[in-house]
Structures are given as structure tokens and as C-alpha cells.
Write a protein that holds these residues in place. Structure first.
Motif, mmCIF file in Angstrom:
data_model
loop_
_atom_site.group_PDB
_atom_site.id
_atom_site.type_symbol
_atom_site.label_atom_id
_atom_site.label_comp_id
_atom_site.label_asym_id
_atom_site.label_seq_id
_atom_site.Cartn_x
_atom_site.Cartn_y
_atom_site.Cartn_z
ATOM 1 N N GLU A 240 0.713 -1.107 -0.064
ATOM 2 C CA GLU A 240 0.040 0.236 -0.144
ATOM 3 C C GLU A 240 0.798 1.260 0.035
ATOM 4 O OE1 GLU A 240 -3.245 0.617 -0.417
ATOM 5 O OE2 GLU A 240 -3.856 -1.456 -0.329
ATOM 6 N N ARG A 241 1.885 1.299 0.588
ATOM 7 C CA ARG A 241 3.021 2.286 0.711
ATOM 8 C C ARG A 241 3.366 2.512 -0.663
ATOM 9 N NH1 ARG A 241 7.032 4.321 4.065
ATOM 10 N NH2 ARG A 241 7.735 6.307 2.740
ATOM 11 N N ALA A 242 3.751 1.352 -1.335
ATOM 12 C CA ALA A 242 4.699 1.762 -2.553
ATOM 13 C C ALA A 242 3.427 2.213 -3.692
ATOM 14 C CB ALA A 242 5.196 0.107 -2.943
ATOM 15 N N TYR A 286 4.057 3.956 9.400
ATOM 16 C CA TYR A 286 3.783 5.338 10.373
ATOM 17 C C TYR A 286 4.309 6.456 10.068
ATOM 18 C CZ TYR A 286 4.072 7.676 14.720
ATOM 19 O OH TYR A 286 4.026 8.480 15.862
ATOM 20 N N ARG A 287 5.753 6.459 9.844
ATOM 21 C CA ARG A 287 6.447 7.620 9.404
ATOM 22 C C ARG A 287 5.834 8.316 8.128
ATOM 23 N NH1 ARG A 287 9.697 7.971 13.691
ATOM 24 N NH2 ARG A 287 10.536 6.056 14.399
ATOM 25 N N ALA A 288 5.597 7.630 7.257
ATOM 26 C CA ALA A 288 5.031 8.155 6.073
ATOM 27 C C ALA A 288 3.737 8.862 6.174
ATOM 28 C CB ALA A 288 4.861 6.958 4.933
ATOM 29 N N LEU A 289 3.129 8.727 7.289
ATOM 30 C CA LEU A 289 1.771 9.434 7.609
ATOM 31 C C LEU A 289 1.731 11.016 7.726
ATOM 32 C CD1 LEU A 289 0.333 7.063 10.264
ATOM 33 C CD2 LEU A 289 -0.587 7.202 8.025
ATOM 34 N N PRO A 290 0.911 11.698 7.419
ATOM 35 C CA PRO A 290 0.923 13.126 7.804
ATOM 36 C C PRO A 290 1.108 13.307 9.367
ATOM 37 C CG PRO A 290 -0.865 12.753 6.350
ATOM 38 C CD PRO A 290 -0.351 11.309 6.556
ATOM 39 N N GLU A 292 -0.419 15.126 11.561
ATOM 40 C CA GLU A 292 -1.639 14.924 12.528
ATOM 41 C C GLU A 292 -1.991 13.421 12.476
ATOM 42 O OE1 GLU A 292 -5.877 17.019 13.112
ATOM 43 O OE2 GLU A 292 -5.031 17.138 11.194
ATOM 44 N N ALA A 293 -2.060 12.741 11.351
ATOM 45 C CA ALA A 293 -2.453 11.426 11.492
ATOM 46 C C ALA A 293 -1.856 10.621 12.348
ATOM 47 C CB ALA A 293 -2.662 10.600 10.243
ATOM 48 N N SER A 294 -0.362 10.512 12.141
ATOM 49 C CA SER A 294 0.461 9.774 12.995
ATOM 50 C C SER A 294 0.311 10.094 14.778
ATOM 51 C CB SER A 294 1.769 10.105 12.629
ATOM 52 O OG SER A 294 2.319 11.335 12.844
ATOM 53 N N ARG A 295 -0.024 11.431 14.863
ATOM 54 C CA ARG A 295 -0.265 11.749 16.134
ATOM 55 C C ARG A 295 -1.537 11.013 16.604
ATOM 56 N NH1 ARG A 295 -3.653 15.668 18.686
ATOM 57 N NH2 ARG A 295 -3.037 16.162 20.862
ATOM 58 N N VAL A 296 -2.612 11.018 15.961
ATOM 59 C CA VAL A 296 -3.945 10.362 16.197
ATOM 60 C C VAL A 296 -3.525 8.840 16.377
ATOM 61 C CG1 VAL A 296 -6.081 9.700 15.502
ATOM 62 C CG2 VAL A 296 -5.331 12.092 15.244
ATOM 63 N N PHE A 297 -2.833 8.250 15.496
ATOM 64 C CA PHE A 297 -2.481 6.959 15.558
ATOM 65 C C PHE A 297 -1.829 6.558 17.060
ATOM 66 C CE2 PHE A 297 0.421 3.534 15.209
ATOM 67 C CZ PHE A 297 -0.359 2.399 14.696
ATOM 68 N N ARG A 298 -0.852 7.187 17.441
ATOM 69 C CA ARG A 298 -0.184 6.916 18.577
ATOM 70 C C ARG A 298 -1.039 7.086 19.811
ATOM 71 N NH1 ARG A 298 3.236 11.126 16.525
ATOM 72 N NH2 ARG A 298 3.111 12.975 17.689
ATOM 73 N N LEU A 299 -1.738 8.169 19.616
ATOM 74 C CA LEU A 299 -2.639 8.456 21.044
ATOM 75 C C LEU A 299 -3.855 7.321 20.980
ATOM 76 C CD1 LEU A 299 -3.069 12.394 20.732
ATOM 77 C CD2 LEU A 299 -1.906 11.221 22.369
ATOM 78 N N LEU A 300 -4.055 6.832 19.920
ATOM 79 C CA LEU A 300 -5.146 5.647 19.973
ATOM 80 C C LEU A 300 -4.558 4.434 20.854
ATOM 81 C CD1 LEU A 300 -6.613 5.387 16.498
ATOM 82 C CD2 LEU A 300 -7.321 6.651 18.195
ATOM 83 N N GLY A 301 -3.298 4.552 21.100
ATOM 84 C CA GLY A 301 -2.625 3.498 21.913
ATOM 85 C C GLY A 301 -2.918 3.790 23.363
ATOM 86 N N LEU A 302 -3.285 4.681 23.849
ATOM 87 C CA LEU A 302 -3.771 4.999 25.162
ATOM 88 C C LEU A 302 -5.302 4.521 25.322
ATOM 89 C CD1 LEU A 302 -2.525 8.675 25.423
ATOM 90 C CD2 LEU A 302 -1.552 6.793 26.453
ATOM 91 N N HIS A 303 -6.003 4.358 24.382
ATOM 92 C CA HIS A 303 -7.600 3.816 24.467
ATOM 93 C C HIS A 303 -7.543 2.662 25.280
ATOM 94 C CE1 HIS A 303 -11.669 2.941 24.028
ATOM 95 N NE2 HIS A 303 -11.869 4.079 23.746
ATOM 96 N N PRO A 304 -8.039 2.492 26.320
ATOM 97 C CA PRO A 304 -8.016 1.021 26.964
ATOM 98 C C PRO A 304 -9.088 -0.094 26.739
ATOM 99 C CG PRO A 304 -9.282 2.657 28.341
ATOM 100 C CD PRO A 304 -8.721 3.409 27.050
ATOM 101 N N LEU A 331 -6.002 6.748 8.359
ATOM 102 C CA LEU A 331 -5.280 5.158 9.125
ATOM 103 C C LEU A 331 -6.000 4.161 8.461
ATOM 104 C CD1 LEU A 331 -5.585 6.642 12.907
ATOM 105 C CD2 LEU A 331 -3.492 6.567 11.102
ATOM 106 N N ALA A 332 -7.219 4.164 8.354
ATOM 107 C CA ALA A 332 -7.852 2.979 7.803
ATOM 108 C C ALA A 332 -7.449 2.649 6.328
ATOM 109 C CB ALA A 332 -9.468 3.152 7.469
ATOM 110 N N GLY A 333 -7.241 3.888 5.380
ATOM 111 C CA GLY A 333 -6.508 3.472 4.111
ATOM 112 C C GLY A 333 -5.262 3.131 4.125
ATOM 113 N N ALA A 334 -4.330 3.395 5.287
ATOM 114 C CA ALA A 334 -2.988 2.896 5.344
ATOM 115 C C ALA A 334 -2.944 1.482 5.967
ATOM 116 C CB ALA A 334 -2.104 3.901 6.185
ATOM 117 N N HIS A 335 -4.098 1.014 6.106
ATOM 118 C CA HIS A 335 -4.162 -0.421 6.984
ATOM 119 C C HIS A 335 -3.691 -0.459 8.336
ATOM 120 C CE1 HIS A 335 -5.513 -3.039 3.452
ATOM 121 N NE2 HIS A 335 -5.131 -2.014 2.683
ATOM 122 N N LEU A 336 -3.734 0.804 8.764
ATOM 123 C CA LEU A 336 -3.293 0.659 10.421
ATOM 124 C C LEU A 336 -4.226 0.641 11.444
ATOM 125 C CD1 LEU A 336 -0.531 3.682 10.116
ATOM 126 C CD2 LEU A 336 -0.147 0.988 10.073
#
Length: 775
Positions: A240-242, A286-290, A292-304, A331-336
Motif C-alpha cells: 500500500e505504501r508503494a 507510520y512515518r509516512a503518515l501526515p 496529524e494522522a501519526s499523532r492520532v494513531f499513537r494516541l489511540l494506543g492510550l485507549h484502554p 489510518l484505515a486507508g493505510a491499513h493501520l
């Protein structure tokens, strides 16, 4: 026919009406994998277990697909299931058991509940006991040809209750473990899934990027596949990245990927190397994300919790709902992240762990704390809005203003509030636990207290207990004595509803001491009312009336008309149970007038159920039926199964008094299954007793004896001497004609049990038992 001497493991009803009839076969398979290539040998192995076209038995009933994380077990299982589904005309069941999520795996009991409802069993009729639920599940599938897919199983124990057991059903299990117990005991066929051969890995890369990157050479794609450890999950993300950078040379992509890790030269073919490869591909994507999207992705790791909605994501990130939806789409488009339903998103378990690692690495402690605080604020204020519809008369928890970036939901209707509560219920206990772990005691106890009244009205009492316990610990650390007492009372009520009277009494008594120390007359009266209900359930009628009298005095002092009416209803029930019909009728009628004036429909229904019993006592069955039906209509409108189950007992009694045996059986059956789901064994046994009374009226004495015997056994186990005596009286009556000696023995037991009671109803029962025993 159920024999009285052979009753064990629950009683089965004979009349089920039309509930669940005509339901379509379940079609629960998620969509097929968009692009699936190769795995030809594995697909052929799975084909060998298929039944023939004429519905003959399957070759084996269980197939385990085992393999390392990211090997494509789920993709293989779903792709094959879609190819084979026509061989299973009675439907396909599917569940993700989340065996490797950071949170707890899905319990077998919850999975059974989902499957049984999909098979046509009403949600409120699913047995709470796991063995009984599993037996019902096997019975329903015994003559059906159904495919069951159990994805991401962690253990044999999680899987075994979900096995159909029939010869025509096939169960596909995916797991990182070998689950050897299924092969040894259950004859499961095991298929071990390794990494893709290099040629197949290259083919997958080419198929995903088809039409976008025709220039990529075979050697470069082979190198890219090796960097992905030839694992399908990593290959898909890389592809997908390619595809999203069609003008970037593949060699640049490979160099970029290599830069993510210094460990590639040391990669082995073992699990450790594969895991590192997957992690590196995650990092690359992950590093290829914009930003703001990368920030949202990592913050989702806090959701219990395990399932995310846009509102929670908005709060975590401190962004608008509209922007949160956009980021989730990225994030869904990047399969994350995966969208599983409208406004619901979930992680692959590996990606959840990766997000949690990233948020620890890249966000400061203060940033993580602020994000978690926003999330908890969102849950607090949204649950408070739900309480405004579900329990509007109950006192609200004092809440601080939401932090910046938090947009709590509001609800336009009662149903919307209930639906949100049902949707989010699995996230509340993890959220309260996360608050406690983070030292956010204010959030922990407030969310526990809010959820007591913001949860679905049909939630089993046992569900709130672990939440309430965390809240109690937190409020004690916070030093808020008022809310400590309120949480103690909440725990006391929950324990009473699951028939744990000792724990209920201790919590209420502790709350009472606090109210008295604080000089809070209103709080003291609330607890006295709860103690009265506890005494009433165990038929300590004089103690119950004493508590209600004290509670009523307290509410009169504080001029709380609503609570005065509640206590009048409760005292009316106690007086009715004691045979004081005129006094009880006065209390109940006064309560109904007050409840109607205040618009408290639930309390109106409770008083009507008592009034129905009073009408029956006075041989006025038509009036009794009208009152019980009105109460039940209120419960149905409120979607409150606790009230519905209890008031169905009143309806069944009125129907029986009018000779409507079939209708009474339906009412008692529904009451029994509701109370089993809610974990109230005492009231479930009362429904069994009512069923026995109906069968006795129909002269079906063996069936009557079975239900009475089971009811008596439960009451005996719970230490409820009065209701055990009543059930044994019913049992003796059902045996009187064919087995008179056994009947006399049971009436002797009745005399022993009622010796401790001296109210008019007890005197009447004692007189009856003495007369029958001598006959």
C-alpha cells in the motif's frame, strides 16, 4: 417430560411461542480479503474437510490454523470460508476472540451470547450460566450445517464451549498457539501457516500495486519481500505504501525501509526476526503518515478498550469530530486501523501494541496524561447525558467542566441514550481501571458513580460490581465521604440483586455509619430504604417495616416527596406479604398518586405490580391483570429487563388466576430467562415455582413437580427458608395424588421451615401443611 427425580442443570420450558421463529440463517462472515493470492496448498488442505454436496457429515469437525503473528491466518480462514459457504446452508458464525489483544480476550460466555442471539435466541433469553448456554448452543446446531469461524483464539478453554458438537458443522479456529488439546481430545486437524515462499510474496506485492508500479523489477521486489519477512500483514502494508508513491523508485522505498532498523543484517527465519520485520514495516508506514494522522494513531494506543468511536478519538486527540473522522479515514486507508461497523474502529492486536509503544516513546508524560484525561472527561460527560434520560430522577455526580478539545455527546431520545450505553459498555471497566492505574482517582470514582445510572437499564447487576469496587477504592483515597457512602449503597444494591445478602448488608451498614457521622438525614434515609428491601427479600417483615418507617420519617424531614412515595410502595409490599391487606392497599394507592404526579413511570409500575397482587388476594383477577399489564407496558417502554422480569411474575399470577394457563406459562418462562441473564437466581426460582403452579392446574403433575423441586433447591441454597417452604408446598401438592407419602414428607419439611415465621400468611401455610400431613 421432565421427571422430578431427574432435575439437574436447569429446567427447560415446553412452550416457547413464536420467539425466534422464522429468523434468517446467520451470515456473519466479514468481507472476503480484497486481494488474496497463492496459499494454494493450504486452501486444498482445507477443502479436504468439506462435507459432500448432499449434506453428509464433515470429514473432521474442527480445523486449527496456527502460525506466527502476521502470517495471514485470518485472511486464509475468511477467504476459504467465503469459497465454502454454500456448503453450509444453515449459516456462518464468526467472532474475533481477541486472544492476543493487550486487554482481556473475549470470554467464552460473551461469545456464546453473540452466537445464540444470531441463531434466533432473544438476547434477554440467553442463559447466564456458561454450561447451560453452551448446551443450548449445541442443541440449536445439532441438526444444522453451519460453519463456525473462531478467529484469534488464545487457549483451548476459550474455544471448547464454542464447539458445536454436531457431525455436520465445521469449526475453523485461528491461533498463534498450536492448541494441541483440540487435536488430542477433539480430533482437530491442524494446519500450520508459515511465511510465504518468496515467489508468492513477490506475486502479492505485484497484485496489490498492479497498474501503479509496472517498472518494479523482480530482484527489487524480492528484496522488499525479504525485508517484510515474507509475512502477508507486512507485505500488504508495504505494498500500500508503494502504491501510494507510484513515482518513487522501489530502491528508494527499500532504502527507506532499511533505515527503520539496524537489525536487518541479523534477521533470522525465527519468530523474533519475523516480529522485528513486521514492526519495521509498521514504523515505515507510520512515518509516512501526515503529522496529524501519526499523532492520532499513537494516541489511540492510550485507549484502554477494544473498540473505538469517533467521539472517543476526538477527545483523545483534542480535535473536532469532523477532523477525527478524516484522520480515521487516513489510518484505515493505510491499513493501520480497521473499520468494523459504522463509527466503530479496531486495531489488529500487533498494531495496538505498536501504537502503545509509539505513544510512550513520542509523547511526554504530561501529554499522555492530558489525552487520557480528555478521554475520561468525554466518557464522564457523555455517560452523564445518558443518565439524564435513563435515570433522570437520580442525583447526578458533580462534574468539572470538560477540558479543551472535548465534545461530549448529547442525546435527543431515551433510545439513543440506551443504545450508546450498550455500545460503550465494554469500554467502561477498562476506562475506570486505566484511570486508577494513572492515579486519576477523581475520574475513576466519578465514572464509576456516573455509570451506575448511565448504563443500560437491562445491564446485569454483576456487570457494575467490578467498576463500583474500583470507584470505592478511588473515592476513599480522594476522601469524599458523601460519595463513598453512595458507592457503598450502590454496591449493596448490586449484591442484593445477585442474592449475596451478607455482602449487601455489610456495604449498606457501612454506608449508614457514614451518613450518621455526617449528620446527613437524607442519605441515611436512602440507605434505610435499601436495608428494608434487603430484609424484605429474606422475609424479615417486621425488620423491613421498621426500616421503611425510619426511612419515611427521614424523607418527611427533608421534604422529599418522590422518595416518600418510593418508601410507601416498599412498605406496601412488606405489609401485603404479611397479610395486612388494607394497610398495604392504602400505602400503594397513595404511592401511585404521588408517582403519577411526579412523572416517575418506573415507580408507578412497581406500585402497580403490588396492587395487582392485592387484587388477587381479594379475588379480583381482572383488576389484577389490568394492573400487571400496565406495569409490564411501562417496563417494555423503558427497555428495562430488571423491571420486566419482576413484573412478569405478577402478570403470570394474574393470568393463572383467570385460567389463562398458556399465557401464564409464557410470562413465567420469560421471567425465568430474564432473571437468569440478570443473575438473580432467587427471582428465577420464583418463576419456576409459578410454572409449577400452572402445570399443577393443568394436571401435568410430573412437570409441576420438576419445577417446584428445582425452585426449592435454589431457595435452599440461598438460605431463603420462606420461599423454600412455599416451593415445597407446591411440590407436595403436585405429588399428592400419585405419591401421597412423599407429599406428606414434604409438608413435614414445610412445617419445619415456617416455624420461624409468625405473620398471618405463615400461620395460614402452617395450618395447611399440618392438615395435609395428617390427611
Amino acid at each position: 417430560m421432565v421427571q422430578a427425580r431427574n432435575v439437574s442443570g436447569g429446567v427447560h420450558f415446553h412452550h416457547h411461542g413464536d420467539r425466534g421463529q422464522g429468523i434468517s440463517p446467520p451470515r456473519q462472515l466479514p468481507g472476503d480479503v480484497r486481494i488474496f493470492v497463492n496459499r494454494v496448498a493450504e486452501l486444498e488442505q482445507l477443502n479436504t474437510v468439506l462435507p459432500g454436496q448432499d449434506g453428509e457429515p464433515v470429514a473432521v469437525s474442527i480445523c486449527v490454523i496456527a502460525g506466527t503473528a502476521g502470517a495471514g491466518k485470518t485472511s486464509l480462514a475468511l477467504h476459504w470460508a467465503h469459497q465454502a459457504r454454500e456448503r453450509f446452508p444453515d449459516g456462518q458464525l464468526h467472532i474475533n476472540l481477541r486472544g492476543y489483544d493487550p486487554q482481556e480476550p473475549v470470554p467464552a460466555r460473551e461469545a456464546l451470547h453473540r452466537f445464540l442471539t444470531a441463531l434466533g435466541v432473544p438476547s434477554d433469553a440467553v442463559p447466564n450460566d456458561i454450561d447451560t448456554a453452551a448446551a443450548l448452543y449445541r442443541s440449536l446446531l445439532a441438526d444444522r450445517q453451519v460453519l463456525v469461524v473462531l478467529d484469534n483464539a488464545s487457549s483451548v478453554g476459550q474455544v471448547r464451549p464454542l464447539l458445536p458438537g454436531g457431525e455436520r458443522c465445521l469449526t475453523i479456529v485461528t491461533s498463534r498457539n498450536r492448541l494441541s488439546g483440540l487435536a488430542i481430545r477433539d480430533g482437530a486437524h491442524r494446519l500450520t501457516l508459515g511465511t510465504l515462499p518468496e515467489a508468492e510474496a513477490v506475486t502479492l506485492l505485484r497484485v496489490v500495486t498492479a497498474g501503479l508500479r509496472p517498472q518494479d523489477g523482480e530482484e527489487s521486489l524480492s528484496e522488499l519481500s525479504r525485508l517484510c519477512a515474507r509475512l502477508p500483514l507486512a507485505l500488504r502494508i508495504a505494498a500500500e505504501r508503494a502504491a501510494s508513491h507510484p513515482h518513487m523508485r522501489v530502491e528508494e522505498l527499500i532504502a527507506d525501509l532499511r533505515d527503520e532498523s539496524a537489525l536487518w543484517d541479523a534477521l533470522s527465519s525465527g519468530d523474533e526476526g519475523e516480529a522485528e520485520a513486521v514492526r519495521t514495516v509498521f514504523a515505515w508506514s507510520y512515518r509516512a503518515l501526515p503529522a496529524e494522522a501519526s499523532r492520532v494513531f499513537r494516541l489511540l494506543g492510550l485507549h484502554p478498550g477494544s473498540s473505538l468511536g469517533t467521539g472517543a478519538v476526538s477527545a483523545l486527540a483534542g480535535i473536532s469530530m469532523r477532523r477525527a473522522r478524516q484522520m480515521l479515514d487516513v489510518l484505515a486507508g493505510a491499513h493501520l486501523i480497521e473499520q468494523t461497523a459504522p463509527d466503530r474502529y479496531e486495531f489488529h492486536d500487533l498494531l495496538r501494541v505498536y501504537a502503545a509503544d509509539k505513544v510512550r516513546e513520542e509523547e511526554s508524560g504530561d501529554s499522555r496524561g492530558e489525552a487520557l484525561g480528555r478521554l475520561l472527561d468525554w466518557y464522564l460527560h457523555t455517560a452523564d447525558a445518558a443518565q439524564g434520560w435513563i435515570e433522570p430522577s437520580e442525583q447526578h455526580v458533580p462534574l468539572r467542566q470538560c477540558g479543551d478539545g472535548v465534545e461530549p455527546l448529547s442525546f435527543a431520545t431515551y433510545d439513543q441514550a440506551v443504545e450508546w450505553s450498550e455500545q460503550e459498555k465494554a469500554n467502561i471497566l477498562p476506562a475506570v481501571s486505566a484511570a486508577e492505574t494513572a492515579g486519576m482517582d477523581g475520574h475513576a470514582w466519578r465514572l464509576a458513580a456516573v455509570w451506575r445510572y448511565g448504563q443500560s437499564p437491562s445491564a446485569p447487576a454483576a456487570e457494575w460490581l467490578p467498576i463500583g469496587k474500583i470507584g470505592l477504592r478511588a473515592v476513599r483515597r480522594a476522601g469524599d465521604r458523601v460519595w463513598e457512602a453512595r458507592l457503598l449503597d450502590g454496591l449493596g444494591i448490586s449484591y442484593r440483586r445477585i442474592n449475596q445478602s451478607v455482602q449487601s448488608l455489610s456495604h449498606h451498614e457501612e454506608a449508614l455509619r457514614i451518613w450518621q457521622e455526617l449528620g446527613d438525614r437524607h442519605g441515611e434515609a436512602v440507605t434505610l430504604n435499601s436495608l428494608g428491601l434487603l430484609h424484605l427479600r429474606s422475609r424479615r417483615l417486621s425488620e423491613a417495616e421498621s426500616m421503611f418507617r425510619e426511612a419515611l420519617a427521614g424523607f418527611r424531614e427533608t421534604a422529599d416527596a418522590g422518595w416518600q412515595a418510593v418508601v410507601l410502595s416498599n412498605r406496601g409490599r412488606a405489609r401485603r406479604d404479611a397479610g395486612l391487606l388494607a394497610e398495604a392497599a392504602d400505602d400503594v394507592r397513595n404511592a401511585i398518586v404521588a408517582h403519577r404526579e411526579q412523572g416517575d413511570s418506573a415507580s408507578v409500575g412497581d406500585a402497580l405490580s403490588i396492587l395487582s397482587a392485592l387484587h388477587l388476594d381479594r379475588h379480583e383477577p381482572e383488576e389484577g391483570l389490568r394492573a400487571a399489564q400496565e406495569a409490564l407496558d411501562i417496563a417494555l417502554e423503558l427497555r428495562d429487563h430488571t423491571l420486566e422480569g419482576y413484573w412478569l411474575l405478577a402478570l403470570g399470577a394474574a393470568q393463572l388466576a383467570l385460567g389463562q394457563a398458556g399465557a401464564a406459562l409464557e410470562s413465567y418462562q420469560r421471567s425465568a430467562v430474564l432473571h437468569r441473564r440478570l443473575g438473580d437466581r432467587s427471582r428465577e426460582a420464583l418463576a419456576w415455582h409459578g410454572t409449577g403452579e400452572v402445570y399443577t392446574r393443568l394436571a401435568r403433575y410430573e412437570e409441576a413437580a420438576a419445577f417446584h423441586q428445582q425452585a426449592a433447591a435454589v431457595h435452599r441454597e440461598l438460605g431463603d427458608a420462606w420461599n423454600e417452604a412455599v416451593a415445597l408446598d407446591g411440590l407436595a401438592t403436585s405429588l399428592e395424588t400419585d405419591r401421597p407419602e412423599q407429599a406428606r414428607q414434604h409438608w413435614g419439611d414445610v412445617l419445619r421451615l415456617v416455624a420461624a415465621f409468625d405473620d398471618p400468611r405463615a400461620v395460614e401455610l402452617r395450618s395447611r401443611a399440618e392438615r395435609k400431613r395428617r390427611a
